[in-house]
Write an enzyme that holds these catalytic residues in place. Structure first.
Site: not given
Length: 403
Positions: A232, A301, A354
């Site tokens: 990604c 990610d 994140c």
């Protein structure tokens, strides 16, 4: 501090677009900063930081100003007056500030500061979800840290320079930086500044990348000569770091469903002197199937809520919806199931987000490991990065090995 009319008007115009038209704060601010060529660094800093500040504290300021969405221009001026009053800035004799109840503002602030959802200026649902997933004490500390302004962190491109050489070059240009212990390629700006105009940036000596984000490529244990897939990749911040750690040897295949992001990655790779990256847009599942059992390392990610990066994206607090988080969790698991098949026997996989929510992180890994595809993998280790402990973005990364 003296308020200047043209700068304040820019802030008000920007907030109208962000709050009422749903535009992204970073893009709005980027446009605002082009408004007047005569503005110096201080003027531009005022516009950017004041706009971000009022976006960050929208709920608190709206509550104190007693205004409700959708905000008209007068409402935004009232919120601006709250911001200025709380910053100790004397309000000029402008019509927008007539009858501003300065003492009442301070009293209301003290009162609302006792309630976390107002103090930290977040929607009710986000406050409830954070407490449910992290517990009251941890969530209280973390959301407070996520409301602080993010530092500007550079990642040194070791293909072209060293940390010491870059620090010296930036120092000559009046940019003061410091090393960060435990972040081998990071330099932190001591004061916020626009580093994108420097020759050092144009020559590809560094990228701007948060310290927590810089941990991910290291976690992947890459070596020169490997075949690595960044599943990604987006515009490629981590892809470029991986390529650098591989010393430009081997192959990094950057995948993404958005071709325009991969085009940006190509431009960045050229500037960085990175030439072992190949981009592939995922237009059909064939692109992924062709890579099954072919990669030494795979980075996922994954798309996520982004709750760990609220410091740099404060408008995400108002754009995020609880149903988005529920949907993105399904997407995360689908991506894990599909892209894990790219790892060859003995290879390794890193799943990263994140986000700070266990439901997007360790819960996803636990679920994956009990699935048919996941049974081929062994959990090695994981890392939970919280803002209130690290001082940087909230992140999660898990390392798995294929048997």
């Amino acid at each position: 501090m003296r308020l200047h009319r043209n700068l304040c008007f820019a802030v008000i115009d920007g907030l109208m677009l962000i709050f009422n038209e749903g535009q992204y704060a970073d893009k709005v601010i980027s446009q605002l900063l082009k408004r007047d060529k005569r503005w110096g660094a201080r003027d531009r800093g005022f516009v950017a930081e004041t706009t971000y500040d009022i976006v960050r504290w929208k709920r608190l300021y709206a509550e104190i100003a007693e205004v409700k969405e959708p905000f008209d221009r007068d409402n935004i001026w009232r919120m601006f007056a709250v911001w200025a009053t709380l910053k100790g800035i004397k309000l000029p004799d402008w019509p927008y500030f007539e009858n501003t109840p300065t003492r009442k503002i301070k009293g209301k602030f003290d009162e609302l500061s006792k309630i976390r959802k107002y103090r930290e200026s977040i929607p009710d649902w986000m406050d409830e979800l954070g407490e449910k997933e992290l517990g009251k004490e941890l969530w209280t500390k973390e959301i407070s840290a996520l409301n602080e302004q993010a530092d500007v962190i550079l990642r040194v491109n070791t293909l072209k320079t060293t940390k010491e050489a870059l620090q010296a070059e930036l120092f000559d240009l009046d940019f003061d930086t410091e090393f960060l212990p435990n972040y081998p390629d990071a330099l932190k700006l001591k004061e916020r500044a626009n580093v994108f105009q420097t020759e050092a940036f144009k020559n590809g000596f560094f990228e701007v990348q948060d310290a927590s984000s810089q941990l991910v490529a290291d976690f992947l244990n890459v070596e020169p000569g490997m075949r690595v897939v960044d599943a990604c990749a987006g515009a490629g911040g981590k892809t470029l770091h991986i390529a650098t750690l591989m010393q430009n040897k081997g192959q990094v295949i950057a995948l993404d469903i958005y071709g325009n992001k991969l085009n940006e990655l190509k431009r960045r790779a050229k500037r960085n002197g990175v030439f072992n990256v190949e981009t592939r847009a995922i237009e059909t599942t064939k692109v992924i199937k062709k890579l099954y059992d072919k990669a030494d390392r795979v980075l996922i990610d994954a798309p996520c809520s982004g709750l760990g990066v609220l410091r740099r994206n404060p408008d995400a607090k108002w754009k995020l919806q609880p149903e988005f988080i529920e949907n993105i969790k399904k997407t995360q698991q689908e991506i894990l199931q599909q892209y894990a098949k790219i790892v060859k026997s003995g290879g390794q996989l890193v799943y990263a987000t994140c986000s700070i929510l266990p439901s997007e992180n360790q819960d996803q890994i636990n679920y994956f490991l009990t699935s048919e595809t996941g049974k081929d993998f062994t959990f090695v280790t994981d890392k939970k990065v919280l803002s209130h402990i690290s001082g940087y973005d909230g992140f999660y990364m898990a390392l798995l090995k294929k048997n």
